[in-house]
Design an enzyme around this catalytic site. Structure first.
Site, PDB file in Angstrom:
ATOM      1  N   GLY A   7       0.897  -1.170  -0.033  1.00 22.67           N
ATOM      2  CA  GLY A   7       0.112  -0.127  -0.135  1.00 22.67           C
ATOM      3  C   GLY A   7       0.943   1.261   0.147  1.00 22.67           C
ATOM      4  O   GLY A   7       1.912   1.264   0.089  1.00 22.67           O
ATOM      5  N   GLY A   8       0.141   2.115  -0.022  1.00 23.74           N
ATOM      6  CA  GLY A   8       1.022   3.752  -0.148  1.00 23.74           C
ATOM      7  C   GLY A   8       1.551   4.088   1.334  1.00 23.74           C
ATOM      8  O   GLY A   8       1.218   3.323   2.339  1.00 23.74           O
ATOM      9  N   ALA A  32      13.795  -6.100  10.226  1.00 25.81           N
ATOM     10  CA  ALA A  32      13.574  -4.664   9.968  1.00 25.81           C
ATOM     11  C   ALA A  32      14.581  -4.278   8.796  1.00 25.81           C
ATOM     12  O   ALA A  32      16.005  -4.549   9.090  1.00 25.81           O
ATOM     13  CB  ALA A  32      13.665  -3.800  11.257  1.00 25.81           C
ATOM     14  N   THR A  33      14.325  -3.628   8.014  1.00 25.53           N
ATOM     15  CA  THR A  33      15.322  -3.205   6.881  1.00 25.53           C
ATOM     16  C   THR A  33      15.555  -1.753   6.993  1.00 25.53           C
ATOM     17  O   THR A  33      16.540  -1.063   6.212  1.00 25.53           O
ATOM     18  CB  THR A  33      14.568  -3.246   5.390  1.00 25.53           C
ATOM     19  OG1 THR A  33      13.511  -2.654   5.269  1.00 25.53           O
ATOM     20  CG2 THR A  33      14.382  -4.924   5.368  1.00 25.53           C
ATOM     21  N   HIS A  48       8.399   2.364  16.497  1.00 23.92           N
ATOM     22  CA  HIS A  48       7.864   1.054  16.060  1.00 23.92           C
ATOM     23  C   HIS A  48       8.421   0.093  16.981  1.00 23.92           C
ATOM     24  O   HIS A  48       7.548  -0.891  17.420  1.00 23.92           O
ATOM     25  CB  HIS A  48       8.650   0.953  14.799  1.00 23.92           C
ATOM     26  CG  HIS A  48       7.995   1.617  13.459  1.00 23.92           C
ATOM     27  ND1 HIS A  48       8.132   1.414  12.261  1.00 23.92           N
ATOM     28  CD2 HIS A  48       7.087   2.696  13.514  1.00 23.92           C
ATOM     29  CE1 HIS A  48       7.351   2.278  11.530  1.00 23.92           C
ATOM     30  NE2 HIS A  48       6.584   2.930  12.318  1.00 23.92           N
ATOM     31  N   ARG A  49       9.703   0.044  17.328  1.00 26.09           N
ATOM     32  CA  ARG A  49      10.113  -1.021  18.218  1.00 26.09           C
ATOM     33  C   ARG A  49       9.444  -0.835  19.879  1.00 26.09           C
ATOM     34  O   ARG A  49       8.997  -2.208  20.087  1.00 26.09           O
ATOM     35  CB  ARG A  49      11.529  -0.898  18.803  1.00 26.09           C
ATOM     36  CG  ARG A  49      12.398  -1.228  17.683  1.00 26.09           C
ATOM     37  CD  ARG A  49      13.978  -1.073  18.116  1.00 26.09           C
ATOM     38  NE  ARG A  49      14.866  -1.351  17.062  1.00 26.09           N
ATOM     39  CZ  ARG A  49      15.788  -2.544  17.097  1.00 26.09           C
ATOM     40  NH1 ARG A  49      15.560  -3.279  17.836  1.00 26.09           N
ATOM     41  NH2 ARG A  49      16.492  -2.678  15.755  1.00 26.09           N
ATOM     42  N   ARG A  51       6.243  -0.127  20.251  1.00 26.52           N
ATOM     43  CA  ARG A  51       4.870  -0.744  19.990  1.00 26.52           C
ATOM     44  C   ARG A  51       4.835  -2.399  19.733  1.00 26.52           C
ATOM     45  O   ARG A  51       3.778  -2.780  20.170  1.00 26.52           O
ATOM     46  CB  ARG A  51       4.202  -0.124  18.835  1.00 26.52           C
ATOM     47  CG  ARG A  51       4.025   1.359  18.748  1.00 26.52           C
ATOM     48  CD  ARG A  51       3.518   1.838  17.311  1.00 26.52           C
ATOM     49  NE  ARG A  51       3.017   2.955  17.563  1.00 26.52           N
ATOM     50  CZ  ARG A  51       2.997   3.738  16.350  1.00 26.52           C
ATOM     51  NH1 ARG A  51       3.045   3.351  14.978  1.00 26.52           N
ATOM     52  NH2 ARG A  51       2.858   5.265  16.543  1.00 26.52           N
ATOM     53  N   ARG A  52       6.019  -2.990  19.778  1.00 25.43           N
ATOM     54  CA  ARG A  52       5.908  -4.495  19.561  1.00 25.43           C
ATOM     55  C   ARG A  52       6.075  -4.892  20.991  1.00 25.43           C
ATOM     56  O   ARG A  52       7.050  -4.449  21.783  1.00 25.43           O
ATOM     57  CB  ARG A  52       6.836  -4.920  19.010  1.00 25.43           C
ATOM     58  CG  ARG A  52       6.794  -4.624  17.474  1.00 25.43           C
ATOM     59  CD  ARG A  52       7.814  -5.322  16.485  1.00 25.43           C
ATOM     60  NE  ARG A  52       9.234  -5.026  16.439  1.00 25.43           N
ATOM     61  CZ  ARG A  52       9.571  -3.968  16.033  1.00 25.43           C
ATOM     62  NH1 ARG A  52       8.835  -3.280  14.957  1.00 25.43           N
ATOM     63  NH2 ARG A  52      11.086  -3.553  15.946  1.00 25.43           N
TER      64      ARG A  52
END
Length: 166
Positions: A7-8, A32-33, A48-49, A51-52
């Site tokens: 998706g966008g 993770a890239t 992001h980290r 939230r996991r």
């Protein structure tokens, strides 16, 4: 089983893929890239980290995504986030994009568990005004097509809603 969630930017691809992965039994792998080239990106990665929750193992693979995937134990649910950042990393490093993308598509064609791959659809906007951006858009389109061809399921995210394409 390989699922491509595409998706966008801001369409909810990562969040939806995380929900799909966590519907599988833990432990989960998050490959993770992203690379933190500036403070904003460092903050984004940290958010992001954070939230996991428990059950996640994060593997940083900004370039060696193939090696990270191959090192996974069989049956481990994995979220790969995201192909377009991985592609940009290789383009900036001036690697052989065709060879890297073909190698990745080959590895993804043989999932050893529930694998969920996030990518951005970058070809639905205007034609970029510079050669590098056009090269990236075209390479991302080809990579997305290669991965979609080997995926069991392709979901297109629009405004946070998944649309089943394949």
């Amino acid at each position: 089983m390989l699922t491509l969630v595409i998706g966008g930017g801001g369409a909810g691809t990562r969040a939806h893929a995380e929900r799909l992965v966590t519907a599988c039994p833990a432990p989960w792998a998050y490959i993770a890239t992203a690379q933190a080239y500036d403070d904003e990106m460092r903050e984004r990665i940290a958010l992001h980290r954070s939230r996991r929750g428990e059950g996640w193992t994060t593997i940083d693979a900004p370039l060696d995504l193939i090696g990270a995937i191959e090192a996974l134990p069989d049956g481990r649910p994995v979220l790969i986030d995201c192909l377009t950042l991985w592609l940009a990393n290789h383009m900036l490093a001036e690697h052989d994009i065709e060879a890297e993308c073909q190698g990745l598509a080959d590895v993804l064609s043989r999932p050893r568990g529930p694998w969920f791959v996030v990518s951005n659809e970058v070809g639905q906007g205007i034609v970029p005004d510079n050669a590098l951006a056009r090269r990236f858009r075209d390479a991302a389109g080809r990579l997305n097509q290669q991965v979609a061809a080997v995926a069991d399921t392709v979901l297109m995210m629009v405004a946070g809603l998944p649309l089943k394409v394949k």
